[in-house]
Design a protein around this motif. Sequence first.
Motif, PDB file in Angstrom:
ATOM      1  N   ARG A  53       0.830  -1.213   0.000  1.00 13.82           N
ATOM      2  CA  ARG A  53       0.000   0.000   0.000  1.00 13.82           C
ATOM      3  C   ARG A  53       0.859   1.256   0.000  1.00 13.82           C
ATOM      4  O   ARG A  53       0.451   2.300  -0.491  1.00 13.82           O
ATOM      5  N   THR A  54       2.091   1.146   0.521  1.00 10.27           N
ATOM      6  CA  THR A  54       2.852   2.355   0.823  1.00 10.27           C
ATOM      7  C   THR A  54       4.144   2.506   0.028  1.00 10.27           C
ATOM      8  O   THR A  54       4.561   3.620  -0.277  1.00 10.27           O
ATOM      9  N   TYR A  55       4.770   1.387  -0.304  1.00 11.63           N
ATOM     10  CA  TYR A  55       6.127   1.468  -0.819  1.00 11.63           C
ATOM     11  C   TYR A  55       6.256   0.911  -2.235  1.00 11.63           C
ATOM     12  O   TYR A  55       5.777  -0.181  -2.537  1.00 11.63           O
ATOM     13  N   TYR A  56       6.955   1.663  -3.053  1.00 16.48           N
ATOM     14  CA  TYR A  56       7.395   1.195  -4.374  1.00 16.48           C
ATOM     15  C   TYR A  56       8.798   0.642  -4.113  1.00 16.48           C
ATOM     16  O   TYR A  56       9.772   1.376  -4.106  1.00 16.48           O
ATOM     17  N   SER A  57       8.879  -0.668  -3.851  1.00 18.60           N
ATOM     18  CA  SER A  57      10.097  -1.190  -3.246  1.00 18.60           C
ATOM     19  C   SER A  57      10.573  -2.476  -3.886  1.00 18.60           C
ATOM     20  O   SER A  57       9.782  -3.271  -4.415  1.00 18.60           O
ATOM     21  N   THR A  58      11.888  -2.672  -3.814  1.00 19.26           N
ATOM     22  CA  THR A  58      12.495  -3.947  -4.221  1.00 19.26           C
ATOM     23  C   THR A  58      12.677  -4.881  -3.026  1.00 19.26           C
ATOM     24  O   THR A  58      13.136  -6.004  -3.191  1.00 19.26           O
ATOM     25  N   ASN A  59      12.293  -4.398  -1.840  1.00 20.60           N
ATOM     26  CA  ASN A  59      12.501  -5.148  -0.605  1.00 20.60           C
ATOM     27  C   ASN A  59      11.229  -5.866  -0.206  1.00 20.60           C
ATOM     28  O   ASN A  59      10.184  -5.248   0.004  1.00 20.60           O
ATOM     29  N   SER A  60      11.326  -7.162  -0.058  1.00 13.09           N
ATOM     30  CA  SER A  60      10.124  -7.971   0.200  1.00 13.09           C
ATOM     31  C   SER A  60       9.438  -7.620   1.519  1.00 13.09           C
ATOM     32  O   SER A  60       8.226  -7.797   1.650  1.00 13.09           O
ATOM     33  N   ILE A  61      10.189  -7.099   2.491  1.00 15.18           N
ATOM     34  CA  ILE A  61       9.583  -6.812   3.802  1.00 15.18           C
ATOM     35  C   ILE A  61       8.646  -5.618   3.726  1.00 15.18           C
ATOM     36  O   ILE A  61       7.883  -5.363   4.656  1.00 15.18           O
ATOM     37  N   MET A  62       8.672  -4.882   2.630  1.00 14.20           N
ATOM     38  CA  MET A  62       7.818  -3.701   2.482  1.00 14.20           C
ATOM     39  C   MET A  62       6.435  -4.054   1.936  1.00 14.20           C
ATOM     40  O   MET A  62       5.604  -3.170   1.775  1.00 14.20           O
ATOM     41  N   TYR A  63       6.209  -5.306   1.662  1.00 13.49           N
ATOM     42  CA  TYR A  63       4.952  -5.715   1.045  1.00 13.49           C
ATOM     43  C   TYR A  63       3.984  -6.253   2.088  1.00 13.49           C
ATOM     44  O   TYR A  63       4.372  -6.969   3.013  1.00 13.49           O
ATOM     45  N   ASP A  64       2.705  -5.915   1.893  1.00 12.35           N
ATOM     46  CA  ASP A  64       1.676  -6.244   2.874  1.00 12.35           C
ATOM     47  C   ASP A  64       1.022  -7.590   2.613  1.00 12.35           C
ATOM     48  O   ASP A  64       0.633  -8.287   3.559  1.00 12.35           O
ATOM     49  N   TYR A  65       0.855  -7.930   1.350  1.00 16.31           N
ATOM     50  CA  TYR A  65       0.119  -9.138   0.998  1.00 16.31           C
ATOM     51  C   TYR A  65       0.895  -9.924  -0.057  1.00 16.31           C
ATOM     52  O   TYR A  65       1.541  -9.326  -0.935  1.00 16.31           O
ATOM     53  N   TRP A  66       0.760 -11.244   0.023  1.00 12.18           N
ATOM     54  CA  TRP A  66       1.480 -12.150  -0.873  1.00 12.18           C
ATOM     55  C   TRP A  66       0.544 -13.180  -1.461  1.00 12.18           C
ATOM     56  O   TRP A  66      -0.368 -13.662  -0.778  1.00 12.18           O
ATOM     57  N   GLY A  67       0.820 -13.532  -2.705  1.00 12.73           N
ATOM     58  CA  GLY A  67       0.139 -14.641  -3.333  1.00 12.73           C
ATOM     59  C   GLY A  67       0.809 -15.951  -2.960  1.00 12.73           C
ATOM     60  O   GLY A  67       1.836 -15.974  -2.273  1.00 12.73           O
ATOM     61  N   GLN A  68       0.246 -17.042  -3.455  1.00  9.22           N
ATOM     62  CA  GLN A  68       0.718 -18.373  -3.055  1.00  9.22           C
ATOM     63  C   GLN A  68       1.895 -18.872  -3.887  1.00  9.22           C
ATOM     64  O   GLN A  68       2.507 -19.859  -3.515  1.00  9.22           O
ATOM     65  N   GLY A  69       2.209 -18.200  -4.974  1.00  9.65           N
ATOM     66  CA  GLY A  69       3.330 -18.631  -5.799  1.00  9.65           C
ATOM     67  C   GLY A  69       2.911 -19.520  -6.942  1.00  9.65           C
ATOM     68  O   GLY A  69       1.958 -20.311  -6.822  1.00  9.65           O
ATOM     69  N   THR A  70       3.621 -19.387  -8.033  1.00  9.05           N
ATOM     70  CA  THR A  70       3.425 -20.260  -9.187  1.00  9.05           C
ATOM     71  C   THR A  70       4.809 -20.714  -9.658  1.00  9.05           C
ATOM     72  O   THR A  70       5.737 -19.917  -9.726  1.00  9.05           O
TER      73      THR A  70
END
Length: 122
Positions: A99-116
């Motif tokens: 919601r907040t960061y345009y980031s390359t750092n994974s810790i800045m992300y709020d929600y994640w998908g399950q992966g493909t």
Amino acid sequence: VQLQASGGGLVQAGDSLRLSCEASGLTFSRYFMGWFRQAPGKEREFAAVIDSSGGRTNYADSVKGRFTISRDNAKGAVYLQMNSLTPEDTADYYCAASRTYYSTNSIMYDYWGQGTQVTVSS
């Protein structure tokens, strides 16, 4: 909030794949969206990010020139077009929303998908 990634598969070196990630339960157009990947035995790494409007993108050096991230805010979806795939691209690919960061750092992300899973054979 749900992020549903799809489009992975087994391909040969040089082939292309298009990953999709459909989001629900959030105001998609307000979120920065990223793609990350995790190869077997390795840490998760950044691949690409796109801003909320789709006007700005950033890529890891390892995928720059081969991968393209895009989004369709009307559909609530983000995509990763992957061309000229190599065995080094073999990994589980995850989409993520911030919601907040345009980031390359994974810790800045709020929600994640399950992966493909993407597997590239030589």
